[in-house]
Design a protein around this motif. Structure first.
Motif, short mmCIF file in Angstrom:
data_model
loop_
_atom_site.label_atom_id
_atom_site.label_comp_id
_atom_site.label_asym_id
_atom_site.label_seq_id
_atom_site.Cartn_x
_atom_site.Cartn_y
_atom_site.Cartn_z
N GLU A 38 0.68 -1.19 -0.16
CA GLU A 38 0.01 -0.07 0.12
C GLU A 38 0.95 1.26 0.09
OE1 GLU A 38 -3.28 0.55 -0.29
OE2 GLU A 38 -2.79 2.73 -0.40
N LYS A 79 -7.30 3.93 -7.70
CA LYS A 79 -6.36 3.62 -6.70
C LYS A 79 -5.97 2.14 -6.60
CE LYS A 79 -4.72 6.54 -5.07
NZ LYS A 79 -4.48 7.43 -3.88
N HIS A 126 -7.10 -9.83 1.73
CA HIS A 126 -7.35 -8.24 2.05
C HIS A 126 -8.48 -8.07 3.11
CE1 HIS A 126 -6.89 -4.08 1.58
NE2 HIS A 126 -8.28 -3.78 1.27
N TRP A 133 -14.50 -1.15 -2.96
CA TRP A 133 -14.15 -1.16 -4.28
C TRP A 133 -14.88 -2.08 -5.21
CZ3 TRP A 133 -12.46 3.23 -5.87
CH2 TRP A 133 -11.44 3.76 -5.51
N ASP A 254 1.28 -0.11 -4.88
CA ASP A 254 0.03 0.13 -5.57
C ASP A 254 -0.10 1.30 -6.62
OD1 ASP A 254 -0.47 1.43 -3.41
OD2 ASP A 254 -2.65 0.56 -3.04
N HIS A 255 0.59 2.39 -5.66
CA HIS A 255 0.20 3.71 -6.30
C HIS A 255 1.19 4.67 -5.49
CE1 HIS A 255 -2.70 4.19 -3.16
NE2 HIS A 255 -3.28 3.01 -3.47
C1 GP9 Z 1 -8.93 -0.40 0.67
C2 GP9 Z 1 -7.56 -0.23 0.40
C3 GP9 Z 1 -7.13 0.86 0.02
O1 GP9 Z 1 -9.32 -1.90 0.73
O2 GP9 Z 1 -7.15 -1.34 -0.82
O3 GP9 Z 1 -7.66 1.53 -1.04
P1 GP9 Z 1 -7.11 2.82 -1.64
O4 GP9 Z 1 -7.51 3.97 -0.97
O5 GP9 Z 1 -5.47 2.94 -1.70
O6 GP9 Z 1 -7.60 2.83 -2.82
#
Ligand code: GP9
Ligand code: MN
Length: 412
Positions: A38, A79, A126, A133, A254-255
């Motif tokens: 993350e 995201k 997760h 999402w 991830d970003h």
């Molecule tokens: C939430 C986690 C974070 O389940 O994946 O989400 P993000 O805000 O980074 O998209």
């Protein structure tokens, strides 16, 4: 209709090469373990704060892995979910909104579905609500067999940090599920602790905060370290459980975690004024491919992105996937990528960085004549447009994958 699909196929046939690499089949019948880190950006790798390494475990791991130091995230508003979408499909995220929400009922040809026919079981881990999402719906469309969401974990006040279950407890509680899963498996662990606003109590913070006018950047370093420690613990547990030897572990950011809103503080940390060129370079996230027992470890500097992971993993697994539409290419193949496109039409290739209408020399960061970037400008937009057409038109409905006779969401 099907004619639009022909246009996309023609473009991909002409423009996306799929050479095989030396690593073809290296992961045959092995487990794949993805770790989505993350908000971890590459600028923390091999960096110190007050004399302490920020990511000591990842730094060590890199020495014993393939490390892609010019690997970019390509996410947009979706995201984490965008990163997942790109990695599983080798398609681009959408220009507005998360495709996990807007096109979850589409037909896809994602990795979990493709490898089901090779006997792979697939699962996501997760510890957040399953509908965050829209994951529960989308994971079915992507062909996942199992989603270990929040309800599979014991979450309480003691093991919660920031957004939810802390990463150490998350990995600790996951290992029993991983052990009992059918083999070989394809799995993805999505960490959470290093999430904006990067809150961490003092007893869990093992390095100093940064000292700047940005509380966000200041707090970022101890939470990145926390995730680094959680991943270290997970590797130890993988070894104890005997899963390690039979697995290939792929870690990626991830970003971004720190937006350009914090550029003044970021400039202070990096010791330079942040330009639009630097903003693009800050979109680099770590990609570490760890193959136990492999001695061919090295730092790879070719320009690469999340879009390349699907073809890379399928090639490592030795799976022929000739009849597919992907926009990325195998990261280990000799041919360098043509370019890495961002959702807004900006791009990076070996020579240049293009952003905010300006062309830069990628190595020096100096502004160069627009002539160097001009030819790719339209091609990038064309490619993004083809990816969008596939998604908007649900065109995979019409696609004959040939090699997968039962590819219609078999887990439904
Ligand atoms: C939430 C986690 C974070 O389940 O994946 O989400 P993000 O805000 O980074 O998209
Ligand atoms: Mn995220």
């Amino acid at each position: 209709d099907g004619s639009k699909l022909n246009d996309v196929e023609e473009y991909v046939d002409k423009n996306v090469d799929q050479p095989k690499s030396d690593l073809w089949g290296i992961a045959k019948d092995k487990n794949i373990i993805y770790i989505s880190l993350e908000s971890v950006q590459s600028f923390v790798i091999n960096k110190k704060i007050n004399g302490e390494e920020i990511t000591p475990f990842l730094n060590d791991l890199i020495e014993d892995s393939y490390y892609f130091k010019n690997f970019y995230h390509q996410t947009n508003l979706g995201k984490t979910s965008d990163s997942e979408f790109i990695v599983e499909n080798s398609l681009y995220p959408l220009p507005n909104g998360s495709v996990f929400f807007t096109h979850a009922q589409n037909d896809y040809h994602a990795v979990p579905e493709i490898i089901k026919d090779e006997g792979y079981y697939s699962a996501v881990f997760h510890a957040n609500n399953k509908s965050f999402w829209n994951r529960d719906v989308m994971y079915e469309s992507l062909g996942y067999d199992q989603f270990y969401s929040e309800r599979f974990y014991n979450v309480n006040k003691e093991n919660t940090i920031g957004w939810g279950l802390n990463d150490k407890s998350f990995f600790d509680q996951s290992i029993k599920y991983l052990e009992s899963m059918p083999k070989p498996f394809y799995s993805k662990f999505i960490t959470l602790t290093n999430h904006h606003p990067f809150e961490l109590d003092e007893k869990n913070a093992n390095i100093d905060q940064f000292d700047s006018n940005s509380r966000t950047l200041n707090q970022y370093f101890p939470t990145v370290r926390y995730t680094d420690e959680a991943v270290k613990q997970f590797f130890e547990q993988l070894k104890e459980s005997g899963l390690y030897e039979d697995s290939i572990i792929i870690l990626y950011g991830d970003h971004y975690g720190i937006s350009d809103y914090h550029n003044k503080a970021m400039g202070q940390f990096l010791g330079k004024k942040i330009t639009p060129y630097d903003n693009i370079q800050l979109q680099r996230v770590p990609l570490i491919v760890h193959i136990p027992g492999n001695e061919d470890d090295r730092v790879i500097d070719k320009v690469s992105g999340q879009i390349d992971l699907k073809p890379t993993v399928l090639n490592m697994l030795g799976i022929e996937n000739k009849n597919d539409i992907t926009f990325g290419t195998d990261l280990f193949a000799k041919k360098p990528n043509d370019f890495i496109a961002f959702r807004n039409g900006d791009f990076v290739n070996e020579e240049n960085v293009f952003t905010e209408g300006t062309c830069y020399d990628r190595k020096t960061g100096e502004e160069v004549d627009m002539k160097a970037c001009e030819p790719l400008k339209d091609k990038v937009l064309e490619e993004l447009g083809y990816s969008d057409e596939l998604i908007y038109g649900d065109l995979f409905r019409f696609f004959d994958f040939g090699n997968t006779p039962n590819n219609q969401n078999k887990n439904k």
